[in-house]
Design an enzyme around this catalytic site. Structure first.
Site, PDB file in Angstrom:
ATOM      1  N   HIS A 136      38.759  40.400 -10.269  1.00 30.28           N
ATOM      2  CA  HIS A 136      39.375  39.613  -8.980  1.00 30.28           C
ATOM      3  C   HIS A 136      40.834  39.581  -9.696  1.00 30.28           C
ATOM      4  O   HIS A 136      41.534  38.528 -10.700  1.00 30.28           O
ATOM      5  CB  HIS A 136      38.680  38.318 -10.252  1.00 30.28           C
ATOM      6  CG  HIS A 136      36.746  37.580  -9.529  1.00 30.28           C
ATOM      7  ND1 HIS A 136      37.431  36.575  -8.575  1.00 30.28           N
ATOM      8  CD2 HIS A 136      35.896  38.186  -9.745  1.00 30.28           C
ATOM      9  CE1 HIS A 136      35.840  36.966  -8.196  1.00 30.28           C
ATOM     10  NE2 HIS A 136      35.134  37.286  -8.625  1.00 30.28           N
TER      11      HIS A 136
ATOM     12  N   GLU B 280      26.786  38.501 -15.978  1.00 29.33           N
ATOM     13  CA  GLU B 280      27.173  40.471 -15.260  1.00 29.33           C
ATOM     14  C   GLU B 280      27.329  41.744 -16.087  1.00 29.33           C
ATOM     15  O   GLU B 280      25.940  42.501 -16.492  1.00 29.33           O
ATOM     16  CB  GLU B 280      27.449  40.246 -14.023  1.00 29.33           C
ATOM     17  CG  GLU B 280      27.600  40.130 -13.036  1.00 29.33           C
ATOM     18  CD  GLU B 280      28.243  38.582 -12.751  1.00 29.33           C
ATOM     19  OE1 GLU B 280      28.379  38.039 -11.149  1.00 29.33           O
ATOM     20  OE2 GLU B 280      28.692  37.660 -13.972  1.00 29.33           O
TER      21      GLU B 280
ATOM     22  N   ASP C 189      32.756  39.728 -14.141  1.00 29.35           N
ATOM     23  CA  ASP C 189      31.900  38.691 -13.175  1.00 29.35           C
ATOM     24  C   ASP C 189      32.354  39.686 -11.827  1.00 29.35           C
ATOM     25  O   ASP C 189      33.270  40.338 -11.041  1.00 29.35           O
ATOM     26  CB  ASP C 189      31.357  37.484 -12.524  1.00 29.35           C
ATOM     27  CG  ASP C 189      32.805  36.918 -12.504  1.00 29.35           C
ATOM     28  OD1 ASP C 189      34.170  37.070 -13.594  1.00 29.35           O
ATOM     29  OD2 ASP C 189      33.131  36.416 -11.671  1.00 29.35           O
ATOM     30  N   GLU C 190      31.540  40.399 -10.251  1.00 29.11           N
ATOM     31  CA  GLU C 190      31.976  40.087  -9.796  1.00 29.11           C
ATOM     32  C   GLU C 190      31.998  41.403  -9.514  1.00 29.11           C
ATOM     33  O   GLU C 190      33.394  41.505  -8.492  1.00 29.11           O
ATOM     34  CB  GLU C 190      31.909  39.373  -8.309  1.00 29.11           C
ATOM     35  CG  GLU C 190      31.000  37.789  -8.328  1.00 29.11           C
ATOM     36  CD  GLU C 190      31.749  36.564  -7.420  1.00 29.11           C
ATOM     37  OE1 GLU C 190      30.922  36.212  -7.019  1.00 29.11           O
ATOM     38  OE2 GLU C 190      32.802  36.720  -7.935  1.00 29.11           O
ATOM     39  N   VAL C 191      31.971  42.392  -9.832  1.00 32.94           N
ATOM     40  CA  VAL C 191      32.612  43.748  -9.893  1.00 32.94           C
ATOM     41  C   VAL C 191      31.900  44.422  -9.298  1.00 32.94           C
ATOM     42  O   VAL C 191      31.238  45.283  -9.871  1.00 32.94           O
ATOM     43  CB  VAL C 191      32.704  44.459 -11.747  1.00 32.94           C
ATOM     44  CG1 VAL C 191      33.778  45.399 -11.452  1.00 32.94           C
ATOM     45  CG2 VAL C 191      33.573  42.896 -12.013  1.00 32.94           C
TER      46      VAL C 191
END
Length: 573
Positions: A310, A414, A363-365
């Protein structure tokens, strides 16, 4: 001396001579006139009693303060702010004293002064600051807000006659702890006050009132996202102001993301070249003003810098932060420059944000492009790292930078799911994705913030108020020591499909449903038919928000922020 609620109930009965005490608010819709319209409190206080009297409130209501913290400018500003809301229909308060003198023989008010006692002179605002208060409203022109967890009743009280009882009660010293508890009490007092259009006066119904209140969770948050759409400072202030009405106390500011970097960082000034435009930016002074404004309302501001994913917008100003022109996130894990920039940003932010928590995202890596970028691939091979190892390395190194700035790191779930055993034990895990992550995190000794996306993500517009309200952060957690590790919850207003034009009506009133879940006792919000116990009060609170200038959407919308489908009363949605 600990609170003796039965004794106080008896005293309140004596005060009102013939009063019916109730421990629950009535459920019919408040679309009635005159004194048939009772006050509907939101969020529900922990303990309270009320009666059947109607009291009038003097438009020139005076403030009397006591205690070490009675002279706090935060308290004085809050009093002036709330008087403006309570008496906005009455004549100008600036001329009220002259008017009162002129017509003193014609009008006699039941409540002419507000006494607030704050014991502590500390204005430090951190997690767990005492927000409890005691509020008493009686007929004898006496009203007290007490920001305290205990109340001391005169030990000689029981030996007095009725008249002496009355005098002793009114003369008793009410203890107080912090100015922030007084702010919560002022909000409750303001909700007790209702303008009567027939008499053109402010009334308090169902008096006498005795309220002893304290929040269930110490962390009660709202996330705003200023990367997906820029929110002007005045809009952020309006959101913050509205949070105080529902007794929320943490503004989680997700400032930057892959789409834009609107924040000024003097150490690395080119970062905000990643803003959408040169007009959609926050200066250091803007951020400091938001923090100051929030503190005046008892609200902490937790900033977030989401790494290593992000973060594509960072490379607009510093392309070396990208692993390559075709691999723009996650940030380049191989370069010390990446961590120098993170350290510089955090150093700049530490001068602005005093709250002990700092959110590092995580998150969301998606690490796929790391494996396809030559120098990163070689770096991984040289350290015998998988891409998951590199993700862990990045998160842990960023945590240590934050800790070196005297911050407690907060990360999205996460990080815990991927390498929880390696996280710093001070880490606060924020749930959003998996429903039982708080159960797992607290079992390992971590603190947790509940934000399950299925119910408390406000950008999910099809989630109705009752599902928000019925969501319980402690579900599945039965050990009291583990329950204490769930420090609270947070509703999240992600900004992909919300900007200034709709953000407030998307936040409210559903955020209020979660706010009561986080403030009020579990027993109070979990029993009975919420259509009768909660919905009428939420209708009333939504109308209160509207009356205070907050464009909250109708409660019963099947689709959040949708306008009404036809004509009708605010109270009968």
């Amino acid at each position: 001396m600990a609170l003796n609620l039965p004794l106080l109930n008896t005293l309140l009965i004596l005060l009102s001579l013939s009063t019916t005490i109730t421990t629950s608010l009535p459920s019919p819709s408040p679309v009635t006139s005159h004194q048939g319209s009772p006050p509907y409190l939101w969020p529900l206080p922990a303990e309270f009693t009320s009666g059947e009297e109607t009291l009038s409130v003097d438009p020139s209501l005076s403030l009397t303060v006591a205690g070490n913290g009675g002279g706090s400018p935060i308290l004085r500003a809050a009093f002036d702010r709330y008087m403006g809301m309570i008496f906005k229909h009455a004549y100008n308060r600036a001329s009220s004293l002259l008017t009162r003198i002129r017509f003193l023989s014609m009008v006699e008010y039941d409540i002419t002064s507000l006494k607030i006692i704050v014991h502590s002179d500390s204005e430090e605002l951190q997690l767990g600051v005492d927000e409890s208060y005691t509020l008493m409203v009686s007929k004898k022109n006496e009203l007290s807000i007490v920001a305290a967890a205990t109340i001391e009743v005169c030990v000689s009280l029981c030996s007095h006659t009725f008249d002496s009882l009355l005098i002793s009660l009114l003369a008793c010293v009410f203890q107080a702890n912090t100015v922030y508890g007084a702010l919560r009490g002022l909000e409750t007092f303001s909700q007790l006050c209702a303008f009567d259009y027939l008499t053109k006066s402010v009334q308090i119904y169902k008096a006498p009132w005795f309220i002893q209140d304290t929040p269930r969770f110490q962390y009660r948050g709202l996330l705003i996202d200023t990367s997906r759409h820029f929110l002007p400072v005045d809009v952020i202030k309006q959101i913050t102001e509205s949070m105080s009405y529902a007794k929320l106390n943490v503004l989680h500011w997700h400032i930057v993301d892959e789409q834009s970097f609107p924040f000024e960082t003097p150490t690395y000034p080119n970062l905000w070249k990643g803003a959408y435009s040169r007009w959609e930016r926050y200066t250091v002074e803007d951020a400091s003003e938001i923090v100051r404004f929030a503190k005046m309302r008892g609200i902490n501001v937790m900033a977030e810098l989401d790494v290593p994913g992000h973060a594509e917008s960072w490379g607009t100003g510093y392309p070396d932060l990208w692993p390559s022109p075709s691999c723009r996130e996650p940030l380049d894990v191989t370069k010390n420059f990446t961590f120098d920039v993170i350290s510089g940003i955090l150093a700049d932010m530490r001068k602005i944000f005093p709250f002990e928590f700092f959110h590092l995202g995580g998150d969301e890596v998606n690490t796929d492009c790391w494996k396809n970028t030559t120098h990163v691939k070689e770096w991984l091979h040289g350290r015998n790292f998988t891409s998951k190892d590199a993700y862990k390395y990045f998160v842990l190194r960023a945590q240590q930078i934050a800790i070196s700035k005297n911050w407690t790191p907060v990360n999205w779930e996460e990080t815990f799911s991927s390498f929880g055993k390696d996280l710093d034990p001070r880490t606060v895990v924020q749930n959003w994705l998996v429903s039982d992550i708080c159960q797992k995190a607290v079992a390992k000794g971590f603190r947790c913030i509940f934000s399950n996306q299925g119910y408390w993500y406000l950008d999910h517009l099809d989630v109705p108020w009752d599902e928000v309200y019925n969501t319980e952060p402690l579900n599945g957690i039965h050990d009291p020591s583990q329950q204490k590790l769930v420090i609270g919850g947070e509703v999240c207003m992600w900004g992909e499909t919300a900007d200034t034009s709709v953000v407030l009506q998307t936040i409210w009133p559903r955020a209020a449903a979660a706010a009561e879940r986080m403030w009020s006792t579990r027993e109070a919000v979990s029993k009975g038919n919420i259509t009768l116990t909660a919905l009428p009060r939420l209708h009333y609170f939504r109308c209160l928000l509207n009356n205070r200038g907050v464009p909250a959407a109708p409660v019963d919308n099947w689709y959040a922020r949708r306008p009404p489908s036809g004509p009708g009363s605010c109270y009968a949605q």
